[in-house]
Write an enzyme that holds these catalytic residues in place. Structure first.
Site, PDB file in Angstrom:
ATOM      1  N   SER A  28       0.618  -1.169  -0.027  1.00  0.00           N
ATOM      2  CA  SER A  28       0.008   0.074   0.017  1.00  0.00           C
ATOM      3  C   SER A  28       0.799   1.100  -0.072  1.00  0.00           C
ATOM      4  O   SER A  28       2.061   1.256   0.266  1.00  0.00           O
ATOM      5  CB  SER A  28      -0.950   0.058   1.279  1.00  0.00           C
ATOM      6  OG  SER A  28      -1.649   1.046   1.347  1.00  0.00           O
TER       7      SER A  28
ATOM      8  N   TYR B 140      -2.535  -0.832  10.373  1.00  0.00           N
ATOM      9  CA  TYR B 140      -2.461  -0.894   8.668  1.00  0.00           C
ATOM     10  C   TYR B 140      -1.152  -0.465   8.144  1.00  0.00           C
ATOM     11  O   TYR B 140      -0.682  -1.465   7.424  1.00  0.00           O
ATOM     12  CB  TYR B 140      -3.860  -0.186   8.320  1.00  0.00           C
ATOM     13  CG  TYR B 140      -3.812  -0.153   6.759  1.00  0.00           C
ATOM     14  CD1 TYR B 140      -4.513  -1.447   6.215  1.00  0.00           C
ATOM     15  CD2 TYR B 140      -3.266   0.770   5.783  1.00  0.00           C
ATOM     16  CE1 TYR B 140      -4.765  -1.691   4.996  1.00  0.00           C
ATOM     17  CE2 TYR B 140      -3.428   0.423   4.537  1.00  0.00           C
ATOM     18  CZ  TYR B 140      -4.167  -0.787   4.065  1.00  0.00           C
ATOM     19  OH  TYR B 140      -4.603  -0.994   2.628  1.00  0.00           O
TER      20      TYR B 140
END
Length: 569
Positions: free
Chosen positions: A440, A453
């Site tokens: 990501s 995350y």
């Protein structure tokens, strides 16, 4: 034991080398430029167990005769050489032909001769298109200059730069004589992942390479400028080399028009490594194809095998469909079996074949069992895409141990389990492959509101770099994809720390609305994933914001640390 004979082709002597029992089906192997018959050593030895294997040095190469002038290198003469060898070594039965590079180019001339199916039982081609087909392929793209067609022309033109150089007076011969012949082993090692071996490159390389330039000068321009309609009823197997530096996959688009009995397969190799490092893989495809043809059945097209986790929706589904459109066999798995089944159905409708499985990627034992099941039922995959992931928002102090565990179990351990289970199989197989891990932009874009995350995705990126180094010697590539804001359903399933159920639902709705407004489709991520597999790129930021953050992480990390203090989810 290799037996040598000489075959006369319209007055030119061809050096022919045979091994295996002549009572078995005859397979003729035709080499390319600047090789000789020795480039087939591994494949010939493998096939000779149950085939009569024949190789010959093409005119102007190795121990064969040299044409008196450029006209002697024309395609019609090269095609006639193949028929002359076939008539000499197997006068009473059709032969199977396997060819590579310029061997493929000249074999197409024979394969597309009217009535060729009477003498040629099958044809396996690698990295060498029919020049007539190529001429029509180029005409179509010039007549319909869509962005995609123009890109194909530009990309292939860049990959074929050497053809222009070969037409320049003196330059190409001088380059081979003064430098390239001596450096060829290093070129093969550094660019093609091929280790030099006794007998290859051949002792006659310099003179073979200089003479072989006439192949290009005698055929390229005349044939492509005035292509002939060349059809064939011979069963054709196209082995596409996924990492070919010279012949792109899209050159075979529309080949079914000319060769309706076409079977497509993919070999994970470079232009020369397919023959010199992955010979058993090529031999297995040839043996399977010949067996199917001999049995009177049309071979089933088996493209590369791709395994994708979390493929029930979003990026996973888009990636599955993108690979399927290229004829791949796609194994899709998801915690939601019903959605995986739907993706598999769509794959089968998109040109490939889909297989659906249920899998919880956070369960290491289940992942190991899944990998063994896939290997037993479909084989070791050529590509693994670790896509499954979940979203979570919360500062470090807000995020509970249970929430940390959930995020890390899926986003990090799910990737670890996949890399371990399938990476081991790929390395042991020894035929290369590629692993794609979905990271990501959060992997390098810190945020106090994405503690768990961002940490999980940063770990995935570092894991990918470490694994890339470890598996390099096995020919297995590893890429980390950093998408950015993509319009998928991850926002609707993300969780938020320190919120009530109503607050969490409201935040999910706001996040989904933001991602929908950004409206960057998962199909574009899938395109970048395919590019990463084909090019081997290590880190791939996808969206503009992902690319911008990646740039800042390298050149202005302090600015990102300041921005991390903002309460941005």
């Amino acid at each position: 034991m290799i037996r040598r004979r000489t075959v006369d082709s319209a007055g030119l002597p061809l050096a022919v080398f045979e091994q295996g029992d002549p009572a078995h089906p005859t397979v003729i192997l035709v080499h390319g430029y600047p090789d000789t018959h020795v480039v087939w050593d591994d494949i010939a030895e493998d096939l000779a167990v149950d085939h009569h294997v024949v190789r010959y040095d093409v005119r102007g190469a190795g121990e064969s005769g040299v044409p008196a002038n450029r006209d002697g290198y024309r395609l019609e003469r090269l095609g006639a050489d193949l028929f002359a060898v076939a008539d000499a070594v197997s006068p009473d039965a059709p032969v199977h032909v396997v060819a590579h590079d310029w061997g493929s180019v000249q074999s197409w001339e024979a394969v597309t001769e009217p009535g060729a199916e009477q003498r040629l039982a099958s044809y396996t081609t690698m990295s060498g298109p029919c020049l007539d087909h190529l001429g029509f392929w180029m005409r179509k793209r010039f007549r319909r200059p869509t962005p995609r067609h123009l890109r194909q022309l530009l990309v292939q033109g860049a990959h074929s730069w050497y053809i222009t150089a070969f037409h320049l007076p003196l330059l190409a011969p001088a380059t081979w004589k003064l430098w390239l012949a001596k450096s060829w082993p290093r070129v093969l090692r550094d660019l093609e992942a091929v280790n030099p071996r006794p007998g290859h490159p051949q002792a006659t390389l310099k003179q073979d390479a200089v003479r072989g330039i006439e192949l290009y000068r005698a055929n390229m321009r005349p044939t492509i400028r005035s292509p002939r309609e060349r059809y064939t009823e011979v069963p054709v197997q196209l082995l596409t080399l996924s990492r070919d530096h010279y012949v792109n996959e899209f050159l075979s688009e529309g080949l079914e028009h000319w060769a309706p009995r076409l079977t497509r397969r993919t070999v994970n190799g470079t232009h020369w490594s397919a023959l010199l490092e992955h010979g058993p893989v090529v031999a297995a495809h040839v043996r399977s194809f010949i067996g199917s043809v001999a049995a009177g059945s049309e071979p089933e097209a088996t493209g590369e095998l791709v395994v994708i986790t979390g493929a029930g929706s979003g990026i996973g589904r888009a990636t599955a469909l993108a690979f399927a459109a290229e004829g791949a066999r796609v194994v899709v798995c998801d915690l939601d079996l019903e959605s995986a089944v739907r993706t598999a159905e769509l794959c089968s409708l998109s040109g490939g074949t889909g297989y659906a499985y249920q899998l919880d990627v956070s369960d290491g034992a289940a992942f190991d069992a899944f990998a063994q099941q896939i290997a037993a039922e479909h084989g070791v995959p050529d590509v693994l895409v670790n896509n499954a992931g979940i979203g979570h928002s919360g500062t470090f102090l807000q995020t509970t141990e249970k929430e940390w565990q959930r995020v890390l179990d899926v986003n990090l351990w799910g990737v670890i389990h996949g890399c371990r289970a399938f990476g081991t199989l790929m390395a042991e197989r020894g035929h290369g492959g590629h692993i794609v891990n979905l990271a990501s932009a959060a992997a390098y874009l810190p945020s106090k509101a994405l503690a768990a995350y961002a940490t999980s995705k940063a770990a995935v990126r570092m894991l990918s770099d470490c694994l890339r180094a470890e598996l390099a010697s096995s020919g297995v590539g590893v890429s980390a994809i950093c998408p950015g804001l993509i319009n998928t359903n991850i926002t609707r399933t993300s969780t938020f720390s320190a919120t009530t159920a109503d607050e969490q639902a409201a935040k999910q709705a706001r996040a989904a609305k933001l991602y929908a407004r950004r409206n960057f489709p998962p199909e574009k991520v899938a395109t970048e994933i395919l590019k990463a597999v084909r090019t081997g790129k290590a880190v791939v930021p996808v969206t503009a914001e992902a690319k911008g953050a990646y740039f800042l992480s390298r050149f202005a990390p302090g600015l990102l640390r300041l921005a991390a203090r903002l309460n941005v989810t």
